[in-house]
Design a protein around this motif. Structure first.
Motif, PDB file in Angstrom:
ATOM      1  N   PRO A 153       0.819  -1.217   0.000  1.00 43.06           N
ATOM      2  CA  PRO A 153       0.000   0.000   0.000  1.00 43.06           C
ATOM      3  C   PRO A 153       0.847   1.259   0.000  1.00 43.06           C
ATOM      4  O   PRO A 153       1.919   1.328   0.610  1.00 43.06           O
ATOM      5  CB  PRO A 153      -0.813  -0.115   1.292  1.00 43.06           C
ATOM      6  N   ALA A 154       0.349   2.257  -0.684  1.00 39.40           N
ATOM      7  CA  ALA A 154       1.000   3.561  -0.697  1.00 39.40           C
ATOM      8  C   ALA A 154       0.815   4.238   0.650  1.00 39.40           C
ATOM      9  O   ALA A 154      -0.088   3.910   1.430  1.00 39.40           O
ATOM     10  CB  ALA A 154       0.418   4.418  -1.816  1.00 39.40           C
ATOM     11  N   TYR A 155       1.670   5.186   0.922  1.00 36.05           N
ATOM     12  CA  TYR A 155       1.611   5.957   2.164  1.00 36.05           C
ATOM     13  C   TYR A 155       0.835   7.253   1.920  1.00 36.05           C
ATOM     14  O   TYR A 155       1.120   7.990   0.978  1.00 36.05           O
ATOM     15  CB  TYR A 155       3.026   6.277   2.658  1.00 36.05           C
ATOM     16  N   ASP A 156      -0.149   7.506   2.790  1.00 35.85           N
ATOM     17  CA  ASP A 156      -0.948   8.727   2.681  1.00 35.85           C
ATOM     18  C   ASP A 156      -0.276   9.866   3.437  1.00 35.85           C
ATOM     19  O   ASP A 156       0.319   9.672   4.501  1.00 35.85           O
ATOM     20  CB  ASP A 156      -2.341   8.495   3.270  1.00 35.85           C
ATOM     21  N   LYS A 157      -0.396  11.069   2.892  1.00 34.05           N
ATOM     22  CA  LYS A 157       0.087  12.248   3.591  1.00 34.05           C
ATOM     23  C   LYS A 157      -0.790  12.528   4.814  1.00 34.05           C
ATOM     24  O   LYS A 157      -1.993  12.307   4.788  1.00 34.05           O
ATOM     25  CB  LYS A 157       0.057  13.458   2.654  1.00 34.05           C
ATOM     26  N   GLN A 158      -0.159  13.052   5.839  1.00 33.80           N
ATOM     27  CA  GLN A 158      -0.914  13.335   7.055  1.00 33.80           C
ATOM     28  C   GLN A 158      -2.005  14.378   6.814  1.00 33.80           C
ATOM     29  O   GLN A 158      -3.094  14.276   7.382  1.00 33.80           O
ATOM     30  CB  GLN A 158       0.019  13.806   8.167  1.00 33.80           C
ATOM     31  N   GLU A 159      -1.723  15.351   5.963  1.00 32.27           N
ATOM     32  CA  GLU A 159      -2.738  16.374   5.699  1.00 32.27           C
ATOM     33  C   GLU A 159      -3.957  15.807   4.987  1.00 32.27           C
ATOM     34  O   GLU A 159      -5.035  16.418   5.002  1.00 32.27           O
ATOM     35  CB  GLU A 159      -2.161  17.533   4.888  1.00 32.27           C
ATOM     36  N   ASP A 160      -3.826  14.624   4.381  1.00 38.81           N
ATOM     37  CA  ASP A 160      -4.979  13.943   3.786  1.00 38.81           C
ATOM     38  C   ASP A 160      -5.677  13.036   4.795  1.00 38.81           C
ATOM     39  O   ASP A 160      -6.889  12.800   4.696  1.00 38.81           O
ATOM     40  CB  ASP A 160      -4.539  13.116   2.573  1.00 38.81           C
ATOM     41  N   LEU A 161      -4.920  12.528   5.753  1.00 42.62           N
ATOM     42  CA  LEU A 161      -5.487  11.611   6.745  1.00 42.62           C
ATOM     43  C   LEU A 161      -6.382  12.339   7.746  1.00 42.62           C
ATOM     44  O   LEU A 161      -7.388  11.791   8.206  1.00 42.62           O
ATOM     45  CB  LEU A 161      -4.372  10.881   7.489  1.00 42.62           C
ATOM     46  N   TYR A 162      -6.045  13.568   8.086  1.00 44.78           N
ATOM     47  CA  TYR A 162      -6.832  14.283   9.082  1.00 44.78           C
ATOM     48  C   TYR A 162      -8.278  14.518   8.614  1.00 44.78           C
ATOM     49  O   TYR A 162      -9.229  14.260   9.376  1.00 44.78           O
ATOM     50  CB  TYR A 162      -6.130  15.586   9.479  1.00 44.78           C
ATOM     51  N   PRO A 163      -8.532  14.987   7.390  1.00 43.75           N
ATOM     52  CA  PRO A 163      -9.930  15.079   6.942  1.00 43.75           C
ATOM     53  C   PRO A 163     -10.636  13.724   6.919  1.00 43.75           C
ATOM     54  O   PRO A 163     -11.836  13.652   7.215  1.00 43.75           O
ATOM     55  CB  PRO A 163      -9.809  15.672   5.533  1.00 43.75           C
ATOM     56  N   MET A 164      -9.915  12.667   6.579  1.00 46.55           N
ATOM     57  CA  MET A 164     -10.523  11.328   6.600  1.00 46.55           C
ATOM     58  C   MET A 164     -10.982  10.975   8.003  1.00 46.55           C
ATOM     59  O   MET A 164     -12.082  10.432   8.201  1.00 46.55           O
ATOM     60  CB  MET A 164      -9.523  10.279   6.119  1.00 46.55           C
ATOM     61  N   MET A 165     -10.151  11.278   9.004  1.00 44.99           N
ATOM     62  CA  MET A 165     -10.524  10.949  10.376  1.00 44.99           C
ATOM     63  C   MET A 165     -11.752  11.746  10.815  1.00 44.99           C
ATOM     64  O   MET A 165     -12.639  11.213  11.498  1.00 44.99           O
ATOM     65  CB  MET A 165      -9.338  11.181  11.313  1.00 44.99           C
ATOM     66  N   HIS A 166     -11.817  13.007  10.443  1.00 47.73           N
ATOM     67  CA  HIS A 166     -13.007  13.790  10.772  1.00 47.73           C
ATOM     68  C   HIS A 166     -14.254  13.211  10.094  1.00 47.73           C
ATOM     69  O   HIS A 166     -15.342  13.190  10.687  1.00 47.73           O
ATOM     70  CB  HIS A 166     -12.808  15.249  10.356  1.00 47.73           C
TER      71      HIS A 166
END
Length: 485
Positions: A153-166
């Protein structure tokens, strides 16, 4: 790299079979080894809750060194204490036992139309994902859990992960607030809240506020205002904290792994000099915190002496079974009312235009600051007279006009003792000794860090060698994660 999908069913059966007869029988769950290997919602949920608690312990064991709440003996994690080539292995359990099974719970709940299990699964997923990204920065997620179709799996940027968590939390709030659907609902199998969905809703709002506060460097007032809007719906006085409670058979990991082994001379970690000096009146002359005896156990000296980070020696205090955090039955805390009130105090201070250099804030900020202290003292068993003496000490009861960020964050660090969130706060304020008195590079600090504090963990060596995407995104441990920039 270990495949994040693994054999999901086999992994879950392993978790449940290994813990069900021992850990969950008190909750009315009896695992029959001759029954079907197909996991159920009621066997998955307690296994994931237990794994999430263990993951909080595993992460905090190392990150509490970086926050200088604890220090390592020379026989233990001394290299991590000196910030030398840190590669935390918590990565594997966060994926294997935490997120992989949370994803399975969500998918199974969706298949069976059970909105409550799906909601809890999403909240637990966010707990584990936030631990992972806040420790490592970029981590796999959007392509994870898809083996064998995606092995690397590719690594996601943290700035993309935060909206996903919300988004996960927003979905969980909607599902947990609606009438129950499906044929099964959580009850005794939910070891945290016993199936009380209102408590899970409060926890989701708490998590949203915490995630917002992580981004104060991206705009302090905006982050604080967003957090305050979320906190309106989070814990109330009398709400139950999000925590996993242990008992005398199923022990708190700080007890089984640290405090109990101290009795046999197996020494791993001890309270740090920096934290001990904050509590014993050294860093704040005239202010001795009554929680010090709940957090550490001294030997012979008249005063409490913590271990300087990086030295491996020089202390007379330890985390023993006589401390609150070292007892066998003490919970592992995911989210607490005391943290919430101190988070609110910080948010109100920042929202009012406060900075590291300013003093004075609103009455609401000051009230939240005092309430957070009182809540943590009550939780750790400080008696009423000692609470009153501390809360009325002029160095604590400073009035709203003299409230500072240093006072708020000092108390927040104490309330977050042995919690991964403590290191998040330290990084947000750049290890500033004006906020965290006594903060300095550890002794024998790794020269390859170039005199810089650690900002993230390196990825485990196995991950780097097996997943080519890991090597592509690997960063030095002094490089800041997204929200820290």
């Amino acid at each position: 790299m270990r495949k994040y999908s693994f054999s999901l069913i086999a992994l879950t059966v392993l978790l449940v079979a290994g813990t069900g007869c021992k850990k969950y029988v008190e909750n009315g769950i009896n695992v029959n080894p001759n029954a079907s290997s197909q996991p159920t919602l009621k066997t998955l949920l307690p296994a994931i809750e237990d794994a999430t608690a263990t993951n909080h312990y595993n992460v905090a064991y190392t990150t509490s060194l970086f926050a200088q709440q604890i220090a390592a003996y020379t026989s233990a994690a001394i290299n991590d204490d000196r910030q030398q080539n840190v590669r935390m292995t918590a990565f594997y359990n966060l994926y294997q036992n935490g997120m992989t099974n949370a994803k399975l719970l969500i998918d199974l709940a969706n298949t069976q139309g059970s909105n409550y299990y799906a909601a809890i699964g999403k909240i637990l997923l966010v707990f584990n994902l936030s631990l992972a990204t806040d420790v490592y920065g970029e981590v796999p997620f959007s392509q994870a859990f898809q083996a064998p179709s995606i092995i690397y799996p590719a690594y996601d940027k943290q700035e993309d992960l935060y909206p996903m968590m919300h988004t996960f939390l927003d979905e969980a709030i909607a599902q947990a607030s609606a009438p129950a659907t499906g044929t099964v609902v959580p009850a005794g199998d939910d070891m945290i809240f016993g199936g009380v969905m209102a408590s899970w809703v409060e926890t989701a709002w708490f998590l949203k506020a915490r995630l917002y506060m992580h981004t104060t460097k991206k705009g302090a007032v905006t982050a604080a205002d967003n957090a305050l809007a979320a906190l309106v719906n989070a814990y109330k006085p009398g709400s139950k904290d999000c925590q996993l409670v242990y008992n005398t058979r199923n022990l708190n990991p700080w007890n089984s792994n640290i405090a109990k082994k101290f009795r046999t001379g197996n020494l791993f970690i001890a309270p740090s000099k920096r934290l001990t000096d904050v509590l014993n009146g050294t860093a704040y002359p005239g202010l001795v915190d009554p929680r010090i005896s709940k957090m550490m156990d001294k030997k012979t000296n008249a005063n409490y002496v913590g271990m300087p980070n990086g030295t491996g020696t020089g202390n007379n205090v330890d985390l023993t079974e006589d401390t609150y955090y070292g007892k066998d039955v003490t919970p592992i805390f995911f989210a607490t009312y005391s943290e919430q009130k101190l988070m609110e105090a910080e948010a109100r201070f920042l929202s009012n235009g406060g900075t590291v250099l300013t003093a004075g804030s609103t009455q609401e900020a000051y009230d939240a600051y005092l309430a957070g202290i009182a809540a943590h003292m009550t939780k750790t068993g400080v008696d009423g007279a000692s609470q009153t003496a501390y809360l009325t000490n002029p160095l604590v009861a400073v009035t709203p006009a003299a409230l500072t960020l240093e006072l708020i964050m000092k108390e927040k660090q104490t309330a977050l003792y042995l919690h991964p969130e403590a290191w998040v706060d330290v990084r947000r304020y750049d290890y500033n000794p004006a906020i965290y008195r006594g903060m300095a590079l550890p002794a024998m600090h790794w020269t390859e860090m170039g005199g810089q504090f650690i900002r993230r963990s390196g990825l485990p060596a196995d991950e780097l060698s097996r997943n080519p995407n890991a090597a592509l995104t690997a960063k030095p441990t002094f490089e800041k994660v997204w929200w820290d920039q």
